[in-house]
Design an enzyme around this catalytic site. Structure first.
Site, PDB file in Angstrom:
ATOM      1  N   HIS A   1      -9.632   1.582   4.631  1.00 48.02           N
ATOM      2  CA  HIS A   1      -8.313   1.729   5.264  1.00 48.02           C
ATOM      3  C   HIS A   1      -8.448   2.676   6.464  1.00 48.02           C
ATOM      4  O   HIS A   1      -9.233   3.635   6.423  1.00 48.02           O
ATOM      5  CB  HIS A   1      -7.306   2.281   4.248  1.00 48.02           C
ATOM      6  CG  HIS A   1      -5.904   2.285   4.774  1.00 48.02           C
ATOM      7  ND1 HIS A   1      -5.436   3.282   5.593  1.00 48.02           N
ATOM      8  CD2 HIS A   1      -4.892   1.397   4.633  1.00 48.02           C
ATOM      9  CE1 HIS A   1      -4.185   3.010   5.928  1.00 48.02           C
ATOM     10  NE2 HIS A   1      -3.825   1.876   5.360  1.00 48.02           N
TER      11      HIS A   1
ATOM     12  N   ASN B   1       0.870  -1.178   0.000  1.00 47.58           N
ATOM     13  CA  ASN B   1       0.000   0.000   0.000  1.00 47.58           C
ATOM     14  C   ASN B   1       0.905   1.224   0.000  1.00 47.58           C
ATOM     15  O   ASN B   1       1.442   1.599   1.036  1.00 47.58           O
ATOM     16  CB  ASN B   1      -0.908  -0.007   1.242  1.00 47.58           C
ATOM     17  CG  ASN B   1      -1.737   1.262   1.329  1.00 47.58           C
ATOM     18  OD1 ASN B   1      -1.995   1.912   0.313  1.00 47.58           O
ATOM     19  ND2 ASN B   1      -2.159   1.630   2.529  1.00 47.58           N
TER      20      ASN B   1
ATOM     21  N   LYS C   1       1.134   4.377   0.460  1.00 46.40           N
ATOM     22  CA  LYS C   1       0.366   5.526   0.926  1.00 46.40           C
ATOM     23  C   LYS C   1       1.196   6.813   0.946  1.00 46.40           C
ATOM     24  O   LYS C   1       0.638   7.896   0.985  1.00 46.40           O
ATOM     25  CB  LYS C   1      -0.228   5.235   2.282  1.00 46.40           C
ATOM     26  CG  LYS C   1       0.777   4.817   3.302  1.00 46.40           C
ATOM     27  CD  LYS C   1       0.074   4.344   4.523  1.00 46.40           C
ATOM     28  CE  LYS C   1       1.051   4.044   5.606  1.00 46.40           C
ATOM     29  NZ  LYS C   1       0.359   3.741   6.830  1.00 46.40           N
TER      30      LYS C   1
ATOM     31  N   GLU D   1      -6.759   5.063   7.537  1.00 43.45           N
ATOM     32  CA  GLU D   1      -6.578   6.497   7.259  1.00 43.45           C
ATOM     33  C   GLU D   1      -7.825   7.094   6.612  1.00 43.45           C
ATOM     34  O   GLU D   1      -8.168   8.248   6.849  1.00 43.45           O
ATOM     35  CB  GLU D   1      -5.320   6.706   6.405  1.00 43.45           C
ATOM     36  CG  GLU D   1      -4.070   6.554   7.266  1.00 43.45           C
ATOM     37  CD  GLU D   1      -2.869   5.972   6.558  1.00 43.45           C
ATOM     38  OE1 GLU D   1      -2.827   5.957   5.317  1.00 43.45           O
ATOM     39  OE2 GLU D   1      -1.951   5.493   7.273  1.00 43.45           O
TER      40      GLU D   1
ATOM     41  N   SER E   1       2.802  -1.917  10.382  1.00 45.11           N
ATOM     42  CA  SER E   1       4.234  -1.978  10.690  1.00 45.11           C
ATOM     43  C   SER E   1       4.880  -3.327  10.352  1.00 45.11           C
ATOM     44  O   SER E   1       5.749  -3.805  11.082  1.00 45.11           O
ATOM     45  CB  SER E   1       4.471  -1.606  12.155  1.00 45.11           C
ATOM     46  OG  SER E   1       4.031  -0.281  12.390  1.00 45.11           O
TER      47      SER E   1
ATOM     48  N   GLU F   1      -6.013  -4.512  10.325  1.00 45.42           N
ATOM     49  CA  GLU F   1      -4.982  -3.502  10.552  1.00 45.42           C
ATOM     50  C   GLU F   1      -5.324  -2.708  11.812  1.00 45.42           C
ATOM     51  O   GLU F   1      -6.069  -1.715  11.734  1.00 45.42           O
ATOM     52  CB  GLU F   1      -4.900  -2.548   9.353  1.00 45.42           C
ATOM     53  CG  GLU F   1      -4.504  -3.222   8.058  1.00 45.42           C
ATOM     54  CD  GLU F   1      -3.842  -2.246   7.102  1.00 45.42           C
ATOM     55  OE1 GLU F   1      -2.697  -2.499   6.717  1.00 45.42           O
ATOM     56  OE2 GLU F   1      -4.445  -1.220   6.770  1.00 45.42           O
TER      57      GLU F   1
HETATM   58  P1  PGA Z   1       2.422   0.423   7.616  1.00 44.77           P
HETATM   59  O1  PGA Z   1       1.021   0.729   6.885  1.00 44.77           O
HETATM   60  O2  PGA Z   1       2.909  -0.900   7.086  1.00 44.77           O
HETATM   61  O3  PGA Z   1       3.289   1.559   7.227  1.00 44.77           O
HETATM   62  O4  PGA Z   1       2.139   0.349   9.077  1.00 44.77           O
HETATM   63  C1  PGA Z   1       0.084  -0.273   6.626  1.00 44.77           C
HETATM   64  C2  PGA Z   1      -0.995   0.276   5.759  1.00 44.77           C
HETATM   65  O5  PGA Z   1      -1.128   1.496   5.645  1.00 44.77           O
HETATM   66  O6  PGA Z   1      -1.767  -0.493   5.160  1.00 44.77           O
END
Ligand code: PGA
Length: 247
Positions: A90, A8, A10, A92, A208, A162
């Site tokens: 997601h 992803n 982002k 966010e 993470s 997540e």
């Molecule tokens: P991250 O993000 O691996 O940076 O924690 C996961 C995601 O946004 O799906």
């Protein structure tokens, strides 16, 4: 079940940065690997995807169909540029852009109507976990998202668990906690649908994930793959992760 790996992106890459990533990425063979990126990079990704062997993902989808919805990108348009799957819900989108459970349900309905595969992202906040509300939060998110989804339409779905407190924080959940929570998600699917749906729906973990913890997370029996944000931005890193999933 074959384990899958999804990136992803982002952090917004420019087209040039995306091109250099694709130049460094190894062909993935028969592995199940997808990359989700911003709308502006979808055509570039779709151009390289057949050579690389990856699927092409958008990071959100409009809940509306054809019509006057300035700024929205419809499922038809996504399919037109070669998108294979979409991320829905997601953390966010939920927390920074105020996407409600109801809105996410409409997006799922739209993806299903348009015959698109989707990754439904769910997860609790730290406060919710600490107060013992993880199960009820995940259940509420799933029930709302799947309100209009019929059992046989769920073949298009993967769930990405997540936890909000693990996304982008450098603090991944422990493999044991991930496995237990995925088991709980399977139970909820069994309650809403059938045993079979609970057993067969792929459940990925995100939050993470890095080259250092991916292998131990994937080793858990209830983990069918990973959704990787920050650590997927570097092609050499992502190549190493691809090597860790089964063919
Ligand atoms: P991250 O993000 O691996 O940076 O924690 C996961 C995601 O946004 O799906």
């Amino acid at each position: 079940m074959k384990k899958s790996l999804y990136a992803n992106w982002k952090m917004h890459k420019t087209k040039r940065e995306a091109e250099s990533f694709f130049a460094e990425l190894n062909h993935v063979g028969h592995k199940s690997v997808g990359v989700a990126c911003s709308f502006t990079l979808l055509e570039t990704l779709a151009l390289h995807a057949p050579r690389l062997g990856v699927t092409v993902g958008a990071q959100t989808i409009s809940e509306y169909g054809h019509g006057a919805f300035t700024g929205e990108v419809s499922a038809t348009q996504l399919k037109d540029v070669g998108v294979d799957f979409v991320l829905i819900g997601h953390s966010e989108r939920r927390h920074l852009f105020g996407e409600s459970d109801e809105k996410i349900g409409k997006k799922v309905e739209r993806a299903i109507c348009e015959g698109m595969d989707f990754l439904l992202c769910i997860g609790e906040t730290l406060e919710e976990r600490e107060n013992g509300h993880t199960e009820s939060v995940l259940k509420r998110q799933m029930e709302a998202a799947l309100e209009s989804a019929l059992e046989d339409q769920l073949k298009r779905m993967k769930i990405a668990y997540e936890p909000v407190w693990a996304v982008g924080t450098g603090k991944a959940a422990s493999p044991k906690m991930i496995d237990e929570t995925h088991e709980l998600i399977r139970q909820v699917l069994k309650e809403i649908y059938t045993e079979e749906v609970g057993d067969r729906t792929p459940i990925l973990y995100g939050g993470s994930v890095t080259v250092d913890n991916l292998e131990e997370i994937l080793a858990e029996s209830n983990v069918d793959g990973a959704l990787v944000g920050g650590a997927s931005l570097d092609a050499l890193n992502f190549n190493q992760m691809i090597q860790m999933i089964e063919d």
